[in-house]
Design a protein around this motif. Structure first.
Motif, PDB file in Angstrom:
ATOM      1  N   TYR A 155      -0.850   9.698 -10.465  1.00 34.72           N
ATOM      2  CA  TYR A 155      -1.784   8.797 -10.954  1.00 34.72           C
ATOM      3  C   TYR A 155      -2.782   8.709  -9.783  1.00 34.72           C
ATOM      4  O   TYR A 155      -2.701   9.124  -8.834  1.00 34.72           O
ATOM      5  CB  TYR A 155      -1.430   7.205 -10.925  1.00 34.72           C
ATOM      6  N   GLY A 156      -4.271   8.336 -10.266  1.00 30.45           N
ATOM      7  CA  GLY A 156      -5.205   7.931  -9.133  1.00 30.45           C
ATOM      8  C   GLY A 156      -4.771   6.698  -8.591  1.00 30.45           C
ATOM      9  O   GLY A 156      -3.966   5.872  -9.086  1.00 30.45           O
ATOM     10  N   LYS A 157      -5.643   6.520  -7.574  1.00 31.82           N
ATOM     11  CA  LYS A 157      -5.352   5.062  -6.955  1.00 31.82           C
ATOM     12  C   LYS A 157      -5.485   4.052  -7.658  1.00 31.82           C
ATOM     13  O   LYS A 157      -4.726   2.987  -7.838  1.00 31.82           O
ATOM     14  CB  LYS A 157      -6.029   5.094  -5.545  1.00 31.82           C
ATOM     15  N   GLU A 158      -6.509   3.979  -8.442  1.00 30.35           N
ATOM     16  CA  GLU A 158      -6.988   2.890  -9.032  1.00 30.35           C
ATOM     17  C   GLU A 158      -5.869   2.551 -10.282  1.00 30.35           C
ATOM     18  O   GLU A 158      -5.533   1.437 -10.403  1.00 30.35           O
ATOM     19  CB  GLU A 158      -8.425   3.233  -9.828  1.00 30.35           C
ATOM     20  N   GLN A 159      -5.190   3.802 -10.847  1.00 30.84           N
ATOM     21  CA  GLN A 159      -4.433   3.360 -11.993  1.00 30.84           C
ATOM     22  C   GLN A 159      -2.973   2.880 -11.363  1.00 30.84           C
ATOM     23  O   GLN A 159      -2.476   2.116 -12.049  1.00 30.84           O
ATOM     24  CB  GLN A 159      -4.073   4.906 -12.668  1.00 30.84           C
ATOM     25  N   GLN A 185       1.603   6.585  -6.932  1.00 33.42           N
ATOM     26  CA  GLN A 185       0.439   7.850  -7.132  1.00 33.42           C
ATOM     27  C   GLN A 185       1.223   9.073  -7.301  1.00 33.42           C
ATOM     28  O   GLN A 185       1.022   9.820  -8.045  1.00 33.42           O
ATOM     29  CB  GLN A 185      -0.565   7.652  -6.152  1.00 33.42           C
ATOM     30  N   LYS A 212      -0.185  -4.013 -10.183  1.00 31.90           N
ATOM     31  CA  LYS A 212      -0.596  -5.519 -10.250  1.00 31.90           C
ATOM     32  C   LYS A 212      -0.431  -6.250 -11.641  1.00 31.90           C
ATOM     33  O   LYS A 212       0.076  -7.066 -11.815  1.00 31.90           O
ATOM     34  CB  LYS A 212      -2.112  -5.653 -10.051  1.00 31.90           C
ATOM     35  N   GLU A 239      -2.684   1.248  -8.748  1.00 31.66           N
ATOM     36  CA  GLU A 239      -2.844  -0.269  -8.074  1.00 31.66           C
ATOM     37  C   GLU A 239      -2.788  -1.137  -9.599  1.00 31.66           C
ATOM     38  O   GLU A 239      -2.387  -2.108  -9.277  1.00 31.66           O
ATOM     39  CB  GLU A 239      -4.318  -0.394  -7.526  1.00 31.66           C
ATOM     40  N   LYS A 240      -3.519  -0.692 -10.680  1.00 35.89           N
ATOM     41  CA  LYS A 240      -3.644  -1.420 -11.955  1.00 35.89           C
ATOM     42  C   LYS A 240      -2.187  -1.844 -12.404  1.00 35.89           C
ATOM     43  O   LYS A 240      -1.906  -2.807 -12.747  1.00 35.89           O
ATOM     44  CB  LYS A 240      -4.361  -0.945 -12.742  1.00 35.89           C
ATOM     45  N   ASP A 246       0.849  -1.147  -0.159  1.00 38.11           N
ATOM     46  CA  ASP A 246       0.074   0.044   0.078  1.00 38.11           C
ATOM     47  C   ASP A 246       0.784   1.103  -0.022  1.00 38.11           C
ATOM     48  O   ASP A 246       0.486   2.304  -0.521  1.00 38.11           O
ATOM     49  CB  ASP A 246      -0.810  -0.147   1.117  1.00 38.11           C
ATOM     50  N   VAL A 285       2.120   1.742  -3.521  1.00 39.81           N
ATOM     51  CA  VAL A 285       1.141   2.356  -4.485  1.00 39.81           C
ATOM     52  C   VAL A 285       1.092   3.610  -4.250  1.00 39.81           C
ATOM     53  O   VAL A 285       0.867   4.412  -5.297  1.00 39.81           O
ATOM     54  CB  VAL A 285      -0.357   1.511  -4.121  1.00 39.81           C
TER      55      VAL A 285
END
Length: 69
Positions: free
Chosen positions: A49-53, A44, A59, A55-56, A37, A40
């Motif tokens: 980046y946003g959190k979703e980007q 960011q 991953k 994270e993606k 975390d 990530v």
């Protein structure tokens, strides 16, 4: 790879992370120190980046390099 194994191999792992995300500093890696975390969050911050980007991307990178936290 679980968090204990990541922590145990952190020096090797952080080199691979910095190859992928060159804007990350040694200080960023010291803060993350095996904590997904935190990594990530640093991705960011450095890349805007946003959190979703973030994270993606992490991953996708983990999957392609067979790393698991």
């Amino acid at each position: 790879m679980n968090e204990d194994r990541i922590s145990g191999n952190w020096k090797q792992f952080k080199g691979k992370v910095k190859e992928q995300w060159g804007k990350l500093t040694d200080d960023d890696m010291d803060v993350a120190e095996g904590k997904r975390d935190q990594l990530v969050g640093r991705i960011q911050e450095r890349y805007g980046y946003g959190k979703e980007q973030a994270e993606k991307e992490l991953k996708d990178w983990e999957d392609s390099n067979h790393y698991k936290w």
